[in-house]
Scaffold this active site. Structure first.
Site, mmCIF file in Angstrom:
data_model
loop_
_atom_site.group_PDB
_atom_site.id
_atom_site.type_symbol
_atom_site.label_atom_id
_atom_site.label_comp_id
_atom_site.label_asym_id
_atom_site.label_seq_id
_atom_site.Cartn_x
_atom_site.Cartn_y
_atom_site.Cartn_z
ATOM 1 N N GLY A 1 0.784 -1.233 0.000
ATOM 2 C CA GLY A 1 0.000 0.000 0.000
ATOM 3 C C GLY A 1 0.817 1.285 0.000
ATOM 4 N N LEU B 1 3.699 2.721 -5.572
ATOM 5 C CA LEU B 1 3.081 3.476 -6.685
ATOM 6 C C LEU B 1 1.592 3.172 -6.807
ATOM 7 C CD1 LEU B 1 3.088 4.933 -9.527
ATOM 8 C CD2 LEU B 1 3.834 2.733 -10.469
ATOM 9 N N TYR C 1 10.975 -12.782 -12.047
ATOM 10 C CA TYR C 1 9.725 -12.069 -11.691
ATOM 11 C C TYR C 1 8.533 -12.703 -12.395
ATOM 12 C CZ TYR C 1 6.561 -7.922 -11.815
ATOM 13 O OH TYR C 1 5.495 -7.043 -11.719
ATOM 14 N N LYS D 1 5.269 -14.464 -10.660
ATOM 15 C CA LYS D 1 3.938 -13.875 -10.856
ATOM 16 C C LYS D 1 2.965 -14.920 -11.416
ATOM 17 C CE LYS D 1 4.120 -9.545 -9.532
ATOM 18 N NZ LYS D 1 3.190 -8.996 -8.522
ATOM 19 N N HIS E 1 11.445 1.881 -13.333
ATOM 20 C CA HIS E 1 10.958 1.638 -14.690
ATOM 21 C C HIS E 1 11.303 2.826 -15.570
ATOM 22 C CE1 HIS E 1 8.334 -1.208 -12.412
ATOM 23 N NE2 HIS E 1 8.561 -1.937 -13.480
ATOM 24 N N ARG F 1 5.515 -0.054 -25.866
ATOM 25 C CA ARG F 1 4.904 -0.320 -24.560
ATOM 26 C C ARG F 1 3.523 0.317 -24.495
ATOM 27 N NH1 ARG F 1 8.574 -3.188 -24.644
ATOM 28 N NH2 ARG F 1 10.259 -3.573 -23.099
ATOM 29 N N ASP G 1 17.405 -3.423 -24.862
ATOM 30 C CA ASP G 1 16.053 -2.956 -25.192
ATOM 31 C C ASP G 1 14.988 -3.723 -24.414
ATOM 32 O OD1 ASP G 1 16.266 -2.105 -28.764
ATOM 33 O OD2 ASP G 1 16.420 -0.878 -26.955
HETATM 34 P P1 NAP Z 1 6.363 -0.373 -5.702
HETATM 35 O O1 NAP Z 1 6.039 1.054 -5.904
HETATM 36 O O2 NAP Z 1 7.770 -0.825 -5.749
HETATM 37 O O3 NAP Z 1 5.700 -0.842 -4.309
HETATM 38 C C1 NAP Z 1 5.945 -2.141 -3.847
HETATM 39 C C2 NAP Z 1 5.196 -2.298 -2.551
HETATM 40 O O4 NAP Z 1 5.431 -3.604 -2.035
HETATM 41 C C3 NAP Z 1 5.650 -1.297 -1.493
HETATM 42 O O5 NAP Z 1 4.543 -0.892 -0.723
HETATM 43 C C4 NAP Z 1 6.610 -2.121 -0.653
HETATM 44 O O6 NAP Z 1 6.711 -1.684 0.692
HETATM 45 C C5 NAP Z 1 5.918 -3.467 -0.706
HETATM 46 N N1 NAP Z 1 6.843 -4.546 -0.396
HETATM 47 C C6 NAP Z 1 7.935 -4.908 -1.104
HETATM 48 N N2 NAP Z 1 8.551 -5.936 -0.497
HETATM 49 C C7 NAP Z 1 7.834 -6.208 0.635
HETATM 50 C C8 NAP Z 1 7.956 -7.144 1.693
HETATM 51 N N3 NAP Z 1 8.956 -8.020 1.727
HETATM 52 N N4 NAP Z 1 7.033 -7.141 2.684
HETATM 53 C C9 NAP Z 1 6.017 -6.252 2.657
HETATM 54 N N5 NAP Z 1 5.820 -5.346 1.685
HETATM 55 C C10 NAP Z 1 6.735 -5.329 0.689
HETATM 56 O O7 NAP Z 1 5.579 -1.273 -6.760
HETATM 57 P P2 NAP Z 1 4.286 -0.942 -7.634
HETATM 58 O O8 NAP Z 1 4.737 -0.446 -8.968
HETATM 59 O O9 NAP Z 1 3.307 -0.163 -6.819
HETATM 60 O O10 NAP Z 1 3.714 -2.432 -7.861
HETATM 61 C C11 NAP Z 1 2.565 -2.857 -7.188
HETATM 62 C C12 NAP Z 1 2.136 -4.148 -7.848
HETATM 63 O O11 NAP Z 1 1.868 -3.890 -9.234
HETATM 64 C C13 NAP Z 1 3.222 -5.221 -7.815
HETATM 65 O O12 NAP Z 1 2.630 -6.486 -7.534
HETATM 66 C C14 NAP Z 1 3.799 -5.195 -9.225
HETATM 67 O O13 NAP Z 1 4.315 -6.474 -9.588
HETATM 68 C C15 NAP Z 1 2.574 -4.841 -10.035
HETATM 69 N N6 NAP Z 1 2.854 -4.229 -11.352
HETATM 70 C C16 NAP Z 1 3.582 -3.077 -11.424
HETATM 71 C C17 NAP Z 1 3.835 -2.528 -12.702
HETATM 72 C C18 NAP Z 1 4.630 -1.239 -12.869
HETATM 73 O O14 NAP Z 1 4.907 -0.852 -14.017
HETATM 74 N N7 NAP Z 1 4.984 -0.539 -11.797
HETATM 75 C C19 NAP Z 1 3.338 -3.155 -13.858
HETATM 76 C C20 NAP Z 1 2.584 -4.320 -13.713
HETATM 77 C C21 NAP Z 1 2.344 -4.853 -12.450
HETATM 78 P P3 NAP Z 1 7.845 -0.591 1.095
HETATM 79 O O15 NAP Z 1 7.388 0.679 0.485
HETATM 80 O O16 NAP Z 1 7.829 -0.586 2.577
HETATM 81 O O17 NAP Z 1 9.140 -1.089 0.501
HETATM 82 O O1 GFB Z 2 9.945 0.039 -17.702
HETATM 83 P P1 GFB Z 2 11.142 -0.680 -18.207
HETATM 84 O O2 GFB Z 2 12.394 -0.563 -17.423
HETATM 85 O O3 GFB Z 2 10.857 -2.247 -18.267
HETATM 86 O O4 GFB Z 2 11.373 -0.224 -19.728
HETATM 87 P P2 GFB Z 2 10.116 -3.161 -19.338
HETATM 88 C C1 GFB Z 2 12.557 -0.615 -20.341
HETATM 89 C C2 GFB Z 2 12.620 -0.018 -21.755
HETATM 90 O O5 GFB Z 2 12.895 1.393 -21.657
HETATM 91 C C3 GFB Z 2 13.794 -0.641 -22.494
HETATM 92 C C4 GFB Z 2 14.195 1.664 -22.202
HETATM 93 O O6 GFB Z 2 13.518 -0.639 -23.870
HETATM 94 C C5 GFB Z 2 14.917 0.311 -22.149
HETATM 95 O O7 GFB Z 2 15.976 0.264 -23.113
HETATM 96 N N1 GFB Z 2 14.860 2.708 -21.395
HETATM 97 C C6 GFB Z 2 15.417 3.825 -21.901
HETATM 98 C C7 GFB Z 2 15.015 2.703 -20.069
HETATM 99 N N2 GFB Z 2 15.982 4.550 -20.930
HETATM 100 C C8 GFB Z 2 15.742 3.874 -19.757
HETATM 101 C C9 GFB Z 2 16.077 4.128 -18.394
HETATM 102 O O8 GFB Z 2 16.732 5.119 -18.029
HETATM 103 N N3 GFB Z 2 15.637 3.216 -17.472
HETATM 104 C C10 GFB Z 2 14.910 2.099 -17.831
HETATM 105 N N4 GFB Z 2 14.473 1.267 -16.867
HETATM 106 N N5 GFB Z 2 14.592 1.810 -19.135
HETATM 107 C C11 GFB Z 2 9.563 -4.482 -17.181
HETATM 108 C C12 GFB Z 2 9.830 -5.838 -16.550
HETATM 109 O O9 GFB Z 2 9.960 -4.524 -18.528
HETATM 110 O O10 GFB Z 2 8.173 -4.199 -17.145
HETATM 111 C C13 GFB Z 2 9.372 -5.838 -15.141
HETATM 112 O O11 GFB Z 2 11.207 -6.141 -16.627
HETATM 113 C C14 GFB Z 2 8.016 -5.160 -14.936
HETATM 114 O O12 GFB Z 2 9.338 -7.175 -14.686
HETATM 115 C C15 GFB Z 2 7.772 -3.968 -15.830
HETATM 116 O O13 GFB Z 2 7.002 -6.083 -15.101
HETATM 117 C C16 GFB Z 2 6.321 -3.570 -15.853
HETATM 118 O O14 GFB Z 2 8.785 -2.630 -19.688
HETATM 119 O O15 GFB Z 2 11.068 -3.457 -20.446
#
Ligand code: NAP
Ligand code: GFB
Length: 325
Positions: A13, A16, A146, A150, A189, A219, A281
């Site tokens: 909670g 993000l 990951y 999942k 990300h 994306r 990439d």
């Molecule tokens: P986030 O900002 O990194 O937040 C992760 C959360 O999980 C934080 O509240 C963190 O708590 C908690 N957490 C991590 N490890 C923990 C542990 N060992 N025990 C208890 N809490 C723990 O991630 P988010 O982007 O909000 O992701 C939320 C969900 O969406 C995840 O399941 C992720 O896989 C999924 N998701 C994210 C994306 C994306 O692009 N961000 C895309 C698809 C799916 P602390 O703040 O205390 O560390």
């Molecule tokens: O969000 P991102 O890191 O993850 O995006 P994915 C990566 C893409 O952005 C690649 C380009 O094509 C990178 O080359 N990129 C360019 C950058 N500049 C940057 C930079 O400064 N930082 C980062 N991070 N990327 C993730 C999965 O894939 O998607 C995770 O690996 C997660 O498991 C997430 O599920 C949602 O979209 O490629």
């Protein structure tokens, strides 16, 4: 929507997506929304209990006695963080997911909505990807840890439903961004990493900005507040064990280069954008269909991508000092 009182525990909670759900629920409560009148929402982070630890997980559930759970807690990161830590991503998320779903079963939680990701689908696939394809082949090598962890959420959901009749389901978001994101250059990300790095470039007066990779990968991006509204809708209205993709439309898919140009515009950065093609990439594309969502929630309106980017850049500039870096 039933009127029985509910205690909704949001694991993860403080992150993000969790903070976006908190914002949406606070908006509902300020508007005296009928739904949230019977709901008590509890947003937990790792300081409330390390969910990798079974005893701490059980203690958290004992303390709050939730009737419903939104399970977001996970080790989460961008492409480069995944590539560097696949084993940790697998082990930590396997432990968290098994502990949370077992505690939910033991505490008779009526419904759990967990979180997959469109990046966990098979790398070699037909497009658009849909909910039936989760296990149809190996994921991309960059984030296999990951991805497999999942996918096991879906296996656990089916197991608890088949064995005990539990309503454990999952949503599958595309890439998420917004306020309270992880702006770490190494672990974040692409959107938060570019926002943070370009802000630094503006501050130091750089004339060039480097985007990692070719900029060609495609994306779909969902604004965290839109995802939050959809998550709350799923909690209240979707009772199938089958996952449901929560993504913008296929045609809203954009190349990374467009993301960089939009962030440049939002920052008012006047320098040149260059691409470091020595950097990975990741997946070229992971185009997901939101047809199932659109068939169930017809009139949902997504925030325009450019508006969402602009608002996230503004949030970062206002919160730079205490943003996660
Ligand atoms: P986030 O900002 O990194 O937040 C992760 C959360 O999980 C934080 O509240 C963190 O708590 C908690 N957490 C991590 N490890 C923990 C542990 N060992 N025990 C208890 N809490 C723990 O991630 P988010 O982007 O909000 O992701 C939320 C969900 O969406 C995840 O399941 C992720 O896989 C999924 N998701 C994210 C994306 C994306 O692009 N961000 C895309 C698809 C799916 P602390 O703040 O205390 O560390
Ligand atoms: O969000 P991102 O890191 O993850 O995006 P994915 C990566 C893409 O952005 C690649 C380009 O094509 C990178 O080359 N990129 C360019 C950058 N500049 C940057 C930079 O400064 N930082 C980062 N991070 N990327 C993730 C999965 O894939 O998607 C995770 O690996 C997660 O498991 C997430 O599920 C949602 O979209 O490629």
């Amino acid at each position: 929507m039933s009127t029985e009182s509910r205690v909704i525990l949001v694991t993860g909670g403080s992150g993000l997506v969790g903070q976006a759900i908190k914002t949406v629920i606070n908006e509902e409560k300020s508007q005296n929304n009928e739904n949230s009148k019977h709901e008590t929402w509890i947003f937990c982070g790792s300081k409330d209990g390390d969910l990798r630890d079974k005893a701490q997980t059980d203690a958290l559930f004992e303390r709050h006695q939730p009737t419903h759970v939104i399970h977001l807690a996970a080790m989460v990161g961008g492409l480069f963080h995944n590539m560097a830590h696949n084993l940790d991503f697998f082990r930590e998320n396997m432990a968290i997911n098994d502990n949370v779903l077992n505690a939910s079963y033991k505490h008779k939680v009526k419904k759990v909505v967990s979180c997959l990701s469109t990046c966990i689908f098979p790398d070699k696939t037909t497009y658009p990807i849909d909910e039936t394809m989760v296990h149809n082949g190996p994921p991309h090598s960059s984030n296999f840890g990951y991805s497999y962890a999942k996918r096991m959420i879906d296996v656990l959901n089916r197991g608890y439903h088949e064995t005990y009749g539990c309503t454990f389901t999952s949503v599958v978001p595309c890439n998420v961004f917004g306020p309270h994101d992880n702006f770490s250059v190494q672990a974040g990300h692409v959107v938060p990493a570019l926002i943070r790095r370009m802000d630094d470039a503006v501050q130091t007066g750089d004339h060039q900005f480097c985007v990692l990779g070719s900029g060609r990968p495609l994306r779909q991006f969902i604004y965290s507040l839109d995802l939050a509204r959809l998550f709350v809708w799923v909690l209240r209205n979707y009772d199938s064990v089958e996952p449901i993709i929560l993504s913008v439309d296929e045609e809203d898919e954009v190349p990374i280069s467009t993301v960089a140009e939009m962030i440049k515009k939002a920052h008012g950065f006047s320098g040149e954008i260059v691409y470091d093609t020595t950097k990975a990439d990741g997946q070229y594309k992971k185009t997901a269909s939101n047809k199932k969502l659109r068939s169930l929630y017809k009139d949902f309106k997504f925030t325009p991508f450019e508006t969402a980017i602009h608002d996230t850049v503004a949030w970062y500039k206002q919160n730079r000092e205490h943003a996660r870096l």
